[in-house]
Write a protein that holds these residues in place. Structure first.
Motif, PDB file in Angstrom:
ATOM      1  N   SER A  22      -7.204   7.430  -2.583  1.00 12.72           N
ATOM      2  CA  SER A  22      -6.611   6.181  -2.130  1.00 12.72           C
ATOM      3  C   SER A  22      -5.220   6.068  -1.646  1.00 12.72           C
ATOM      4  CB  SER A  22      -6.969   5.123  -3.401  1.00 12.72           C
ATOM      5  OG  SER A  22      -8.320   5.100  -3.371  1.00 12.72           O
ATOM      6  N   ARG A  23      -4.600   6.717  -2.592  1.00 11.35           N
ATOM      7  CA  ARG A  23      -3.036   7.003  -2.560  1.00 11.35           C
ATOM      8  C   ARG A  23      -2.775   7.836  -1.055  1.00 11.35           C
ATOM      9  NH1 ARG A  23      -1.304   8.637  -8.793  1.00 11.35           N
ATOM     10  NH2 ARG A  23      -0.932   6.340  -9.272  1.00 11.35           N
ATOM     11  N   GLN A  24      -3.454   8.589  -0.507  1.00  4.51           N
ATOM     12  CA  GLN A  24      -3.285   9.230   0.636  1.00  4.51           C
ATOM     13  C   GLN A  24      -3.409   8.327   1.694  1.00  4.51           C
ATOM     14  OE1 GLN A  24      -6.180  12.445   0.439  1.00  4.51           O
ATOM     15  NE2 GLN A  24      -4.969  13.842  -1.064  1.00  4.51           N
ATOM     16  N   LYS A  25      -4.124   7.407   1.666  1.00  5.10           N
ATOM     17  CA  LYS A  25      -4.155   6.269   2.512  1.00  5.10           C
ATOM     18  C   LYS A  25      -3.178   5.045   2.507  1.00  5.10           C
ATOM     19  CE  LYS A  25      -6.848   5.880   5.505  1.00  5.10           C
ATOM     20  NZ  LYS A  25      -8.559   5.816   5.512  1.00  5.10           N
ATOM     21  N   GLY A  26      -2.305   5.184   1.506  1.00  4.67           N
ATOM     22  CA  GLY A  26      -1.541   4.235   1.099  1.00  4.67           C
ATOM     23  C   GLY A  26      -1.791   3.174   0.323  1.00  4.67           C
ATOM     24  N   ALA A  27      -2.899   3.328  -0.085  1.00  2.00           N
ATOM     25  CA  ALA A  27      -3.761   2.184  -0.917  1.00  2.00           C
ATOM     26  C   ALA A  27      -3.239   2.286  -2.407  1.00  2.00           C
ATOM     27  CB  ALA A  27      -5.092   2.110  -0.820  1.00  2.00           C
ATOM     28  N   VAL A  28      -3.259   1.160  -3.360  1.00  3.77           N
ATOM     29  CA  VAL A  28      -3.098   1.390  -4.680  1.00  3.77           C
ATOM     30  C   VAL A  28      -4.369   1.256  -5.382  1.00  3.77           C
ATOM     31  CG1 VAL A  28      -1.900   0.017  -6.814  1.00  3.77           C
ATOM     32  CG2 VAL A  28      -1.146  -0.108  -4.394  1.00  3.77           C
ATOM     33  N   PRO A  29      -4.747   2.257  -6.165  1.00  2.47           N
ATOM     34  CA  PRO A  29      -5.672   2.278  -7.013  1.00  2.47           C
ATOM     35  C   PRO A  29      -5.498   1.723  -8.517  1.00  2.47           C
ATOM     36  CG  PRO A  29      -4.700   4.625  -7.056  1.00  2.47           C
ATOM     37  CD  PRO A  29      -4.085   3.752  -6.343  1.00  2.47           C
ATOM     38  N   ILE A  30      -6.747   1.059  -8.968  1.00  2.00           N
ATOM     39  CA  ILE A  30      -6.681   0.672 -10.218  1.00  2.00           C
ATOM     40  C   ILE A  30      -7.795   0.719 -10.848  1.00  2.00           C
ATOM     41  CG2 ILE A  30      -6.029  -1.489 -11.640  1.00  2.00           C
ATOM     42  CD1 ILE A  30      -4.486  -2.922  -9.638  1.00  2.00           C
ATOM     43  N   LEU A  31      -7.774   1.493 -12.239  1.00  2.00           N
ATOM     44  CA  LEU A  31      -9.051   1.450 -12.826  1.00  2.00           C
ATOM     45  C   LEU A  31      -9.473   0.439 -13.826  1.00  2.00           C
ATOM     46  CD1 LEU A  31      -8.036   5.390 -13.670  1.00  2.00           C
ATOM     47  CD2 LEU A  31      -9.564   4.626 -12.093  1.00  2.00           C
ATOM     48  N   ASP A  70      -3.242  -1.877   0.719  1.00  2.00           N
ATOM     49  CA  ASP A  70      -4.589  -2.567   0.273  1.00  2.00           C
ATOM     50  C   ASP A  70      -4.641  -1.890  -1.354  1.00  2.00           C
ATOM     51  OD1 ASP A  70      -5.511  -3.524   2.417  1.00  2.00           O
ATOM     52  OD2 ASP A  70      -6.570  -1.848   3.157  1.00  2.00           O
ATOM     53  N   PHE A  71      -5.638  -2.238  -1.845  1.00  2.00           N
ATOM     54  CA  PHE A  71      -5.883  -2.012  -3.296  1.00  2.00           C
ATOM     55  C   PHE A  71      -7.297  -1.484  -3.335  1.00  2.00           C
ATOM     56  CE2 PHE A  71      -2.430  -4.643  -3.646  1.00  2.00           C
ATOM     57  CZ  PHE A  71      -1.741  -4.335  -4.832  1.00  2.00           C
ATOM     58  N   VAL A  72      -7.488  -0.665  -4.466  1.00  2.00           N
ATOM     59  CA  VAL A  72      -8.915  -0.161  -4.799  1.00  2.00           C
ATOM     60  C   VAL A  72      -9.343  -0.319  -6.207  1.00  2.00           C
ATOM     61  CG1 VAL A  72     -10.588   1.803  -4.695  1.00  2.00           C
ATOM     62  CG2 VAL A  72      -8.865   1.575  -2.873  1.00  2.00           C
ATOM     63  N   PHE A  73     -10.022  -1.297  -6.594  1.00  2.00           N
ATOM     64  CA  PHE A  73     -10.455  -1.491  -8.156  1.00  2.00           C
ATOM     65  C   PHE A  73     -11.726  -0.608  -8.359  1.00  2.00           C
ATOM     66  CE2 PHE A  73      -8.957  -6.143  -8.120  1.00  2.00           C
ATOM     67  CZ  PHE A  73      -7.618  -5.637  -8.347  1.00  2.00           C
ATOM     68  N   ALA A 132      -5.805   7.768 -16.191  1.00  2.00           N
ATOM     69  CA  ALA A 132      -4.757   6.946 -16.090  1.00  2.00           C
ATOM     70  C   ALA A 132      -3.343   7.180 -16.467  1.00  2.00           C
ATOM     71  CB  ALA A 132      -5.188   5.442 -16.596  1.00  2.00           C
ATOM     72  N   GLU A 133      -3.410   7.944 -17.346  1.00  2.00           N
ATOM     73  CA  GLU A 133      -2.221   8.397 -17.996  1.00  2.00           C
ATOM     74  C   GLU A 133      -1.822   9.597 -17.383  1.00  2.00           C
ATOM     75  OE1 GLU A 133      -0.280  10.086 -22.242  1.00  2.00           O
ATOM     76  OE2 GLU A 133      -2.509   9.503 -22.302  1.00  2.00           O
ATOM     77  N   GLU A 134      -2.553  10.480 -17.107  1.00  2.00           N
ATOM     78  CA  GLU A 134      -2.053  11.746 -16.384  1.00  2.00           C
ATOM     79  C   GLU A 134      -1.547  11.415 -15.044  1.00  2.00           C
ATOM     80  OE1 GLU A 134      -5.197  14.406 -16.672  1.00  2.00           O
ATOM     81  OE2 GLU A 134      -4.797  14.807 -18.923  1.00  2.00           O
ATOM     82  N   LEU A 135      -2.301  10.702 -14.349  1.00  2.00           N
ATOM     83  CA  LEU A 135      -2.016  10.295 -12.998  1.00  2.00           C
ATOM     84  C   LEU A 135      -1.044   9.095 -12.639  1.00  2.00           C
ATOM     85  CD1 LEU A 135      -5.327  11.133 -11.050  1.00  2.00           C
ATOM     86  CD2 LEU A 135      -3.199  12.522 -11.497  1.00  2.00           C
ATOM     87  N   THR A 136      -0.572   8.431 -13.786  1.00  2.00           N
ATOM     88  CA  THR A 136       0.016   7.216 -13.826  1.00  2.00           C
ATOM     89  C   THR A 136      -0.532   6.212 -12.815  1.00  2.00           C
ATOM     90  OG1 THR A 136       2.056   8.539 -13.673  1.00  2.00           O
ATOM     91  CG2 THR A 136       2.521   6.211 -13.514  1.00  2.00           C
ATOM     92  N   VAL A 137      -1.539   5.900 -13.168  1.00  2.00           N
ATOM     93  CA  VAL A 137      -2.598   4.847 -12.335  1.00  2.00           C
ATOM     94  C   VAL A 137      -2.775   3.622 -13.454  1.00  2.00           C
ATOM     95  CG1 VAL A 137      -4.733   4.412 -11.360  1.00  2.00           C
ATOM     96  CG2 VAL A 137      -4.011   6.662 -11.789  1.00  2.00           C
TER      97      VAL A 137
END
Length: 247
Positions: A127-136, A90-93, A166-171
């Protein structure tokens, strides 16, 4: 004959395994993204029209709510509801900032490089712990022009704080602040009203509305289009399911 039948069964099983599964885009944010009640039409959050830009394998589940900040969305238990629903793939916006500025509202206010940053980090990591992809997503601009017709920044350090996360966590980050700034300033002081909630007087709103923060339907469509153009560039999986995109 039995061997042929067995081969057909195996091929069918392989084909069904390769068939792509649906996935969900969860949206968390504030009123500029949220679903609106019919009685406030034409007010429209850009998340309301986002499903129009994805094919049938994508479900858009919009949890954005008017007036929420990165802090109050967590404090009210809304993030936990999303987190409990997340599945791998899944994704999280994530779009917050407008209401994090509310200094006089302690349940919402956050410092850009303090609690605002730590809340964004929380959203991303969980989000990542659940296998989802976060986007800011940085906040869309407010329609505020100076006397020279230049658009005035009203978000201070919040967009930059988000980009630092975003830069520090590569998001991946979609810089809606920058994209909408260019669009609104190019339209100018008068034509840009067509993107926002400027309405004539009627029975429900006798004085009309002159709202330079919230979008009308046309504005929501244009912001959503800006978003999907950027999403197609930064995530291949999303790009494969985007439709109706206009460069």
């Amino acid at each position: 004959m039995r061997k042929i039948l067995l081969a057909m069964i195996v091929m069918g099983a392989l084909f069904s395994c390769k068939k792509e599964k649906p996935f969900t885009i969860f949206m968390i944010g504030d009123s500029t993204m949220a679903i609106k009640r019919a009685e406030v039409f034409p007010e429209t959050g850009w998340g309301m029209v986002l499903p129009n830009y994805f094919d049938s394998l994508v479900v858009v589940d919009n949890h954005a709510v008017n007036g929420r900040s990165s802090k109050s969305f967590i404090g009210e238990g809304r993030w936990q509801v999303v987190l409990d629903s997340l599945k791998s793939g899944d994704f999280v916006f994530i779009q917050f900032g407008h209401n994090d500025q509310k200094v006089k509202s302690p349940d919402r206010y956050t410092e850009p490089y303090g609690e605002y940053t730590s809340n964004l980090v929380k959203y991303v990591k969980e989000s990542r712990q659940k296998g989802a992809v976060p986007i800011l997503f940085t906040s869309i601009v407010r329609r505020k022009f100076d006397v020279d017709g230049k658009l005035v920044d009203t978000h201070g350090e919040y967009p930059q704080a988000m980009k630092k996360v975003a830069e520090e966590l590569t998001v991946p980050v979609v810089d809606l602040q920058k994209l909408t700034h260019s669009m609104v300033e190019a339209l100018g002081t008068e034509e840009s009203k067509e993107l926002y909630l400027w309405t004539d007087p009627d029975d429900q709103f006798p004085e009309g509305r002159k709202d330079d923060t919230h979008l009308c339907t046309e504005g929501a469509e244009k912001v959503a289009r800006l978003a999907v153009i950027e999403l197609a560039k930064i995530n291949q999986k999303l790009a494969e399911h985007i439709i109706n995109k206009e460069e």
